[in-house]
Design a protein around this motif. Structure first.
Motif, PDB file in Angstrom:
ATOM      1  N   UNK A   1     -11.455   8.046  -0.463  1.00 12.25           N
ATOM      2  CA  UNK A   1     -10.534   9.079  -0.960  1.00 12.25           C
ATOM      3  C   UNK A   1      -9.130   8.942  -0.377  1.00 12.25           C
ATOM      4  N   UNK A   2      -8.988   8.134   0.689  1.00 13.54           N
ATOM      5  CA  UNK A   2      -7.678   8.037   1.343  1.00 13.54           C
ATOM      6  C   UNK A   2      -6.977   6.715   1.064  1.00 13.54           C
ATOM      7  N   UNK A   3      -7.548   5.926   0.141  1.00 11.75           N
ATOM      8  CA  UNK A   3      -6.973   4.599  -0.059  1.00 11.75           C
ATOM      9  C   UNK A   3      -5.683   4.612  -0.866  1.00 11.75           C
ATOM     10  N   UNK A   4      -5.333   5.726  -1.482  1.00 13.90           N
ATOM     11  CA  UNK A   4      -4.080   5.816  -2.221  1.00 13.90           C
ATOM     12  C   UNK A   4      -4.035   4.794  -3.335  1.00 13.90           C
ATOM     13  N   UNK A   5      -2.946   4.019  -3.376  1.00 17.32           N
ATOM     14  CA  UNK A   5      -2.844   2.978  -4.390  1.00 17.32           C
ATOM     15  C   UNK A   5      -2.336   1.712  -3.729  1.00 17.32           C
TER      16      UNK A   5
ATOM     17  N   UNK B   1      -1.816   6.220  -7.405  1.00 17.72           N
ATOM     18  CA  UNK B   1      -1.015   5.991  -8.601  1.00 17.72           C
ATOM     19  C   UNK B   1       0.421   5.576  -8.331  1.00 17.72           C
ATOM     20  N   UNK B   2       0.801   5.435  -7.058  1.00 16.36           N
ATOM     21  CA  UNK B   2       2.201   5.116  -6.743  1.00 16.36           C
ATOM     22  C   UNK B   2       2.481   3.630  -6.905  1.00 16.36           C
ATOM     23  N   UNK B   3       1.574   2.813  -6.349  1.00 19.13           N
ATOM     24  CA  UNK B   3       1.734   1.370  -6.453  1.00 19.13           C
ATOM     25  C   UNK B   3       0.896   0.876  -7.635  1.00 19.13           C
ATOM     26  N   UNK B   4       1.540   0.164  -8.571  1.00 18.05           N
ATOM     27  CA  UNK B   4       0.811  -0.356  -9.725  1.00 18.05           C
ATOM     28  C   UNK B   4       0.087  -1.647  -9.348  1.00 18.05           C
ATOM     29  N   UNK B   5      -0.821  -2.095 -10.231  1.00 21.98           N
ATOM     30  CA  UNK B   5      -1.678  -3.222  -9.860  1.00 21.98           C
ATOM     31  C   UNK B   5      -0.972  -4.569 -10.004  1.00 21.98           C
ATOM     32  N   UNK B   6       0.308  -4.575 -10.386  1.00 22.51           N
ATOM     33  CA  UNK B   6       1.051  -5.844 -10.432  1.00 22.51           C
ATOM     34  C   UNK B   6       2.175  -5.885  -9.410  1.00 22.51           C
TER      35      UNK B   6
ATOM     36  N   UNK C   1       0.810  -1.212   0.000  1.00 23.36           N
ATOM     37  CA  UNK C   1       0.000   0.000   0.000  1.00 23.36           C
ATOM     38  C   UNK C   1       0.843   1.262   0.000  1.00 23.36           C
ATOM     39  N   UNK C   2       0.362   2.279  -0.688  1.00 25.38           N
ATOM     40  CA  UNK C   2       0.937   3.623  -0.594  1.00 25.38           C
ATOM     41  C   UNK C   2      -0.216   4.594  -0.421  1.00 25.38           C
ATOM     42  N   UNK C   3       0.008   5.641   0.389  1.00 27.43           N
ATOM     43  CA  UNK C   3      -1.078   6.607   0.572  1.00 27.43           C
ATOM     44  C   UNK C   3      -1.164   7.551  -0.634  1.00 27.43           C
ATOM     45  N   UNK C   4      -0.175   7.464  -1.535  1.00 31.08           N
ATOM     46  CA  UNK C   4      -0.192   8.302  -2.740  1.00 31.08           C
ATOM     47  C   UNK C   4      -0.925   7.574  -3.870  1.00 31.08           C
TER      48      UNK C   4
ATOM     49  N   UNK D   1       1.568   8.714   7.425  1.00 30.56           N
ATOM     50  CA  UNK D   1       2.135  10.017   7.772  1.00 30.56           C
ATOM     51  C   UNK D   1       3.112  10.479   6.695  1.00 30.56           C
ATOM     52  N   UNK D   2       3.318   9.659   5.658  1.00 30.70           N
ATOM     53  CA  UNK D   2       4.188  10.055   4.559  1.00 30.70           C
ATOM     54  C   UNK D   2       5.662   9.806   4.826  1.00 30.70           C
ATOM     55  N   UNK D   3       5.978   9.207   5.982  1.00 33.36           N
ATOM     56  CA  UNK D   3       7.380   8.995   6.304  1.00 33.36           C
ATOM     57  C   UNK D   3       8.014   7.863   5.506  1.00 33.36           C
ATOM     58  N   UNK D   4       7.198   6.912   5.068  1.00 28.96           N
ATOM     59  CA  UNK D   4       7.666   5.827   4.216  1.00 28.96           C
ATOM     60  C   UNK D   4       6.705   5.794   3.028  1.00 28.96           C
ATOM     61  N   UNK D   5       7.222   5.708   1.793  1.00 31.05           N
ATOM     62  CA  UNK D   5       6.317   5.818   0.642  1.00 31.05           C
ATOM     63  C   UNK D   5       5.373   4.628   0.468  1.00 31.05           C
ATOM     64  N   UNK D   6       5.801   3.443   0.849  1.00 30.35           N
ATOM     65  CA  UNK D   6       4.921   2.279   0.650  1.00 30.35           C
ATOM     66  C   UNK D   6       5.284   1.183   1.636  1.00 30.35           C
ATOM     67  N   UNK D   7       4.403   0.183   1.749  1.00 30.57           N
ATOM     68  CA  UNK D   7       4.712  -0.906   2.661  1.00 30.57           C
ATOM     69  C   UNK D   7       3.643  -1.976   2.627  1.00 30.57           C
ATOM     70  N   UNK D   8       3.943  -3.077   3.328  1.00 31.48           N
ATOM     71  CA  UNK D   8       3.016  -4.206   3.353  1.00 31.48           C
ATOM     72  C   UNK D   8       2.113  -4.121   4.580  1.00 31.48           C
TER      73      UNK D   8
END
Lengths: 227, 257
Positions: B200-204, B118-123, B113-116, B181-188
């Motif tokens: 609206x907050x699900x990001x990608x 379009x950051x994480x693609x669907x693959x 997951x990423x809160x941004x 909190x934006x401190x790490x761009x993505x994670x499991x």
């Protein structure tokens, strides 16, 4: 379980963090304590209250605000990002900053007390003997306040070693960067590795006792402890 | 002077009354130790359960390994909803949980997951890129979703490459907080945590295929430390299997066997 199988990395990291934090704090707290001890400004009380906040705030409050402040959406994080430094949470530098804030009153209060106890008379006498301000500070204030300075350094060092809540919140448990001793112990306990936990926790207990004992012996009765 | 004495007396009185006031114990209160990934589910289920049965549910959230250690050391919980099936089984084996009460209440899904947006693609191809410097993972030693994340990266042959970028949360909730909190761009984290967010907050995010890790079978058990009268706790476990609870659990992205 024997000594050879202890993971030394968190221990060295903790000692490094505490040493650097102590140096930072002494550099900051000596002039600050001097000013607080001598000033009649109306700012004295409000500022003293601000500097004492880490004594009463739960570490989680500090950790929470640091995470927001230093993160990429916070003002400080925005600044460090624009300077090309990246963000500070989950880095060793971030921990040094957090620890310095967290341990500030432990360094500041003994120093301020020591300077206040000197009173103004020795300086007035020195001034009549034409000692410069710098000379008065270096050859009178610092030697007379040495017990306070020693307490400040030892307490800042020991308190940083014992830090946990703030590190847990902004550290991210990264071996070699932010996985300090207290977090390593927590991890061992949570994963039921009691043997490892005992080695580290017992060592910490002994270390803390010896540190405080040394402090009390060296500075004798004139020592003032913060809490 | 009078004023000071009065206020000191008032303060002392207040202080004493705070000390002497004891919260009234609820006889029919269920104390649940709940794996952090199930937090959102419990928050939705609690009012339903309380309305239906009149019992009260008090949940404590944490990493499964952490809660397991606490229960083994006498923590006063009545039921345990773990994020794996190993911890409940071990509690049964050690005599701290009731064997017959055990069941799988949910099968979890892992998400990158990423809160941004379009950051994480669907693959999940972003994992192979060099776009990020940090990636958040829950502590694999105590959090089953962290373990599943490690298994996933091992299956993708990316573990060695990404390990230096790990930022470790003490549980899956802290891991999510590092990201939000934006401190790490993505994670499991758990898919349920993503689904619990407002749209609206699900990001990608990328829902990790479940063949990439051992199934996250989440087991529930009745604990032996439970009060002599375990009827409220038993009622809660029965409620978890009820169609209305299962609907809520499924909506959050869990599978229910």
């Amino acid at each position: 379980m024997n000594v050879a199988s202890i993971d030394w990395q968190p221990i060295w990291l903790t000692l490094r963090l505490a040493s650097i934090t102590t140096v930072v704090l002494m550099v900051a707290a000596i002039p600050l304590g001097w000013w607080l001890a001598r000033t009649h400004s109306w700012m004295k009380q409000p500022l003293s209250a601000v500097f004492a906040l880490p004594l009463v705030l739960p570490p989680t409050v500090l950790g929470f605000y640091l995470l927001l402040l230093l993160g990429p959406h916070g003002p400080v994080g925005g600044l460090t990002l624009s300077l090309g430094l990246g963000t500070l949470p989950f880095t060793f530098t971030g921990l040094v900053i957090a620890s310095s804030l967290y341990s500030l009153p432990f360094a500041l209060q003994p120093i301020q007390n020591a300077f206040e106890n000197i009173g103004s008379r020795p300086f007035e006498v020195a001034a009549t003997l034409r000692a410069t301000r710098w000379d008065r500070a270096v050859s009178i204030a610092l030697p007379l306040a040495r017990n306070g300075l020693l307490s400040a350094a030892v307490l800042a060092f020991a308190h940083t070693i014992g830090e946990f809540g703030v590190v847990l919140m902004i550290g991210g448990n990264i071996p070699g960067a932010t996985k300090v001793l207290s977090v390593a112990i927590y991890d061992h306990v949570e994963s039921m590795e009691y043997a490892q936990a005992h080695w580290l926790a017992g060592g910490m207990l002994a270390f803390s006792f010896i540190t405080l004992l040394t402090l009390y012996i060296v500075s004798g009765r004139s020592m003032r402890i913060v809490r | 002077m009078r004023c000071t004495r009065l206020s000191i007396r008032t303060l002392a009185g207040l202080f004493l009354s705070v000390i002497l006031l004891q919260p009234l114990a609820h006889a029919d209160e269920v104390k649940a130790a709940v794996a952090a990934n199930f937090t959102a589910a419990i928050k939705q289920l609690t009012p339903l359960f309380e309305q239906k049965t009149g019992h009260k549910l008090v949940a404590s959230f944490g990493a499964t390994g952490q809660l397991y250690a606490q229960i083994n050391n006498g923590a006063p919980f009545d039921v345990f909803l773990a994020a794996d099936d190993q911890a409940p089984q071990q509690l049964i084996a050690s005599g701290n949980a009731v064997a017959g009460s055990h069941f799988i209440y949910a099968r979890g899904r892992l998400a990158l997951w990423s809160s941004t947006p379009g950051y994480v693609d669907s693959n999940g191809d972003i994992l192979k890129s060099n776009k990020f410097e940090k990636i958040a993972v829950a502590n694999p030693k105590i959090a089953p979703y962290g373990k599943a994340a490690i298994e996933t990266l091992t299956a993708l042959k990316l573990l060695e490459q990404l390990q230096p970028k790990f930022v470790t949360g003490e549980n899956i909730a802290q891991t999510q907080q590092f990201i939000s909190t934006g401190n790490v761009p993505l994670g499991f984290i758990a898919l349920a945590q993503v689904n619990a967010l407002p749209a609206t907050e699900r990001g990608s995010f990328w829902v990790v295929p479940d063949k990439l890790h051992e199934p996250i079978e989440q087991g529930a058990v009745l604990l032996k430390n439970a009060n002599a009268d375990a009827s409220a706790a038993t009622a809660f476990l029965a409620f978890l299997k009820s169609p209305e609870a299962v609907t809520v659990i499924r909506e959050l992205g869990y599978e229910v066997p």
